[in-house]
Design a protein around this motif. Structure first.
Motif, PDB file in Angstrom:
ATOM      1  N   THR A   1       0.912  -1.148  -0.103  1.00 33.80           N
ATOM      2  CA  THR A   1       0.048   0.021  -0.029  1.00 33.80           C
ATOM      3  C   THR A   1       0.776   1.347   0.002  1.00 33.80           C
ATOM      4  OG1 THR A   1      -0.255   0.120   2.410  1.00 33.80           O
ATOM      5  CG2 THR A   1      -2.081  -1.168   1.086  1.00 33.80           C
ATOM      6  N   GLY A   2       2.136   1.076   0.415  1.00 29.78           N
ATOM      7  CA  GLY A   2       3.136   2.162   0.435  1.00 29.78           C
ATOM      8  C   GLY A   2       3.361   2.701  -1.136  1.00 29.78           C
ATOM      9  N   PHE A   3       2.992   1.939  -1.925  1.00 31.49           N
ATOM     10  CA  PHE A   3       3.128   2.579  -3.390  1.00 31.49           C
ATOM     11  C   PHE A   3       2.517   3.686  -3.602  1.00 31.49           C
ATOM     12  CE2 PHE A   3       5.147  -1.867  -3.882  1.00 31.49           C
ATOM     13  CZ  PHE A   3       6.623  -1.306  -4.644  1.00 31.49           C
ATOM     14  N   ALA A   4       1.457   3.929  -2.828  1.00 37.22           N
ATOM     15  CA  ALA A   4       0.524   4.990  -2.920  1.00 37.22           C
ATOM     16  C   ALA A   4       1.224   6.505  -2.997  1.00 37.22           C
ATOM     17  CB  ALA A   4      -0.513   5.162  -1.939  1.00 37.22           C
ATOM     18  N   MET A   5       2.334   6.278  -2.216  1.00 33.77           N
ATOM     19  CA  MET A   5       3.178   7.678  -2.089  1.00 33.77           C
ATOM     20  C   MET A   5       3.699   8.302  -3.318  1.00 33.77           C
ATOM     21  SD  MET A   5       7.171   6.583  -0.770  1.00 33.77           S
ATOM     22  CE  MET A   5       6.773   5.078   0.049  1.00 33.77           C
ATOM     23  N   PHE A   6       3.868   7.423  -4.397  1.00 33.97           N
ATOM     24  CA  PHE A   6       4.134   7.950  -5.705  1.00 33.97           C
ATOM     25  C   PHE A   6       3.100   8.858  -6.503  1.00 33.97           C
ATOM     26  CE2 PHE A   6       6.921   4.084  -4.519  1.00 33.97           C
ATOM     27  CZ  PHE A   6       8.124   4.885  -4.570  1.00 33.97           C
ATOM     28  N   VAL A   7       1.994   8.744  -5.823  1.00 33.52           N
ATOM     29  CA  VAL A   7       1.012   9.583  -6.384  1.00 33.52           C
ATOM     30  C   VAL A   7       1.409  11.118  -6.355  1.00 33.52           C
ATOM     31  CG1 VAL A   7      -1.575  10.694  -6.068  1.00 33.52           C
ATOM     32  CG2 VAL A   7      -0.846   8.164  -5.973  1.00 33.52           C
ATOM     33  N   VAL A  55      14.476  14.565   0.105  1.00 34.47           N
ATOM     34  CA  VAL A  55      14.210  13.746   1.273  1.00 34.47           C
ATOM     35  C   VAL A  55      12.998  12.646   0.873  1.00 34.47           C
ATOM     36  CG1 VAL A  55      13.271  13.650   3.723  1.00 34.47           C
ATOM     37  CG2 VAL A  55      14.984  14.982   2.989  1.00 34.47           C
ATOM     38  N   PRO A  56      11.810  13.202   0.332  1.00 35.31           N
ATOM     39  CA  PRO A  56      10.849  12.366  -0.108  1.00 35.31           C
ATOM     40  C   PRO A  56      11.412  11.442  -1.317  1.00 35.31           C
ATOM     41  CG  PRO A  56      10.186  14.543  -0.111  1.00 35.31           C
ATOM     42  CD  PRO A  56      11.793  14.639   0.150  1.00 35.31           C
ATOM     43  N   GLN A  57      12.135  11.749  -2.206  1.00 33.12           N
ATOM     44  CA  GLN A  57      12.769  10.995  -3.211  1.00 33.12           C
ATOM     45  C   GLN A  57      13.429   9.784  -2.607  1.00 33.12           C
ATOM     46  OE1 GLN A  57      14.715  13.571  -5.888  1.00 33.12           O
ATOM     47  NE2 GLN A  57      13.200  13.363  -7.347  1.00 33.12           N
ATOM     48  N   SER A  58      14.217  10.076  -1.592  1.00 33.51           N
ATOM     49  CA  SER A  58      15.202   9.121  -0.786  1.00 33.51           C
ATOM     50  C   SER A  58      14.255   8.141  -0.039  1.00 33.51           C
ATOM     51  CB  SER A  58      16.220   9.621   0.031  1.00 33.51           C
ATOM     52  OG  SER A  58      15.736  10.166   1.076  1.00 33.51           O
ATOM     53  N   GLY A  59      12.982   8.670   0.589  1.00 31.83           N
ATOM     54  CA  GLY A  59      12.140   7.897   1.147  1.00 31.83           C
ATOM     55  C   GLY A  59      11.509   6.800   0.064  1.00 31.83           C
ATOM     56  N   GLY A  60      11.175   7.367  -0.904  1.00 35.65           N
ATOM     57  CA  GLY A  60      10.597   6.523  -2.109  1.00 35.65           C
ATOM     58  C   GLY A  60      11.591   5.512  -2.501  1.00 35.65           C
ATOM     59  N   LEU A  61      12.815   5.813  -2.903  1.00 36.19           N
ATOM     60  CA  LEU A  61      13.897   4.872  -3.040  1.00 36.19           C
ATOM     61  C   LEU A  61      14.049   4.002  -1.793  1.00 36.19           C
ATOM     62  CD1 LEU A  61      16.601   6.957  -4.590  1.00 36.19           C
ATOM     63  CD2 LEU A  61      15.362   5.185  -5.647  1.00 36.19           C
ATOM     64  N   PHE A  62      14.167   4.183  -0.746  1.00 32.21           N
ATOM     65  CA  PHE A  62      14.391   3.065   0.413  1.00 32.21           C
ATOM     66  C   PHE A  62      13.256   2.231   0.729  1.00 32.21           C
ATOM     67  CE2 PHE A  62      18.004   5.536   1.188  1.00 32.21           C
ATOM     68  CZ  PHE A  62      19.162   4.754   1.525  1.00 32.21           C
ATOM     69  N   PHE A  63      11.809   2.712   0.568  1.00 32.63           N
ATOM     70  CA  PHE A  63      10.769   1.922   0.439  1.00 32.63           C
ATOM     71  C   PHE A  63      10.945   0.869  -0.693  1.00 32.63           C
ATOM     72  CE2 PHE A  63       6.686   0.999  -1.319  1.00 32.63           C
ATOM     73  CZ  PHE A  63       6.094   0.599  -0.335  1.00 32.63           C
TER      74      PHE A  63
END
Length: 168
Positions: free
Chosen positions: A50-56, A127-135
């Motif tokens: 469900t965390g993939f929703a962050m890429f919205v 920071v948001p991009q690195s959060g997405g990468l580490f997710f």
């Protein structure tokens, strides 16, 4: 991204990662007292998906090849210690995860490596991009580990008894 200070996001994400690592260690230690089921193997990656929703959010997005690279690093490198420390045992007809003395150290070591990588990567991305990468890295790690667990678990299940067919 609004008025949030990026350094506060970084500190918050690091503290969140430490908290999650400690929770995983605690939950994993308690889980070894209960039998493993297919549901217990697959719920973590399904819930995590469900965390993939962050890429919205546009601020979190990055090129596809970054996502593929992060997933492959999680799949091939970060999952390896978890796979090596995961063993099952059969007790009274049920399958249990064996407690591994090294599991807590492996998780803390992965957290340390993640934090150091985070420091390096934050120089080049937001920071948001690195959060997405580490997710995505964590998702690749969890998915590979849980796929290994599923294959190992199903290999330990007793075979269905064969009922002889009557000859006609």
């Amino acid at each position: 991204m609004g008025n949030i200070n990026p350094s506060l996001l970084h500190v918050g994400s690091t503290l969140g990662a430490v908290f999650m690592a400690l929770m995983v260690i605690f939950i994993r230690m308690k889980a070894s007292a209960r039998p493993v089921t297919i549901r217990k193997i697959w719920i973590p990656p399904l819930g995590m998906s469900t965390g993939f929703a962050m890429f919205v959010v546009p601020e979190v997005r990055f090129p596809w090849w970054w996502a593929v690279a992060a997933f492959l690093v999680g799949w091939f490198i970060f999952a390896y210690p978890l796979i090596r420390s995961t063993r099952f045992e059969e007790r009274e007809g049920l399958i249990y995860a064996q407690r591994s003395k090294s599991f807590a150290f492996i998780l803390l070591g992965l957290l340390l490596v993640r934090t150091l990588l985070h420091e390096f990567i934050n120089r080049y991305v937001s920071v948001p991009q690195s959060g997405g990468l580490f997710f995505i890295l964590a998702f690749g790690m969890i998915l590979h580990w849980r796929l290994f667990m599923y294959k190992h678990y199903t290999g330990m299940l007793p075979a269905e008894p064969q009922i002889p067919q009557p000859r006609v």
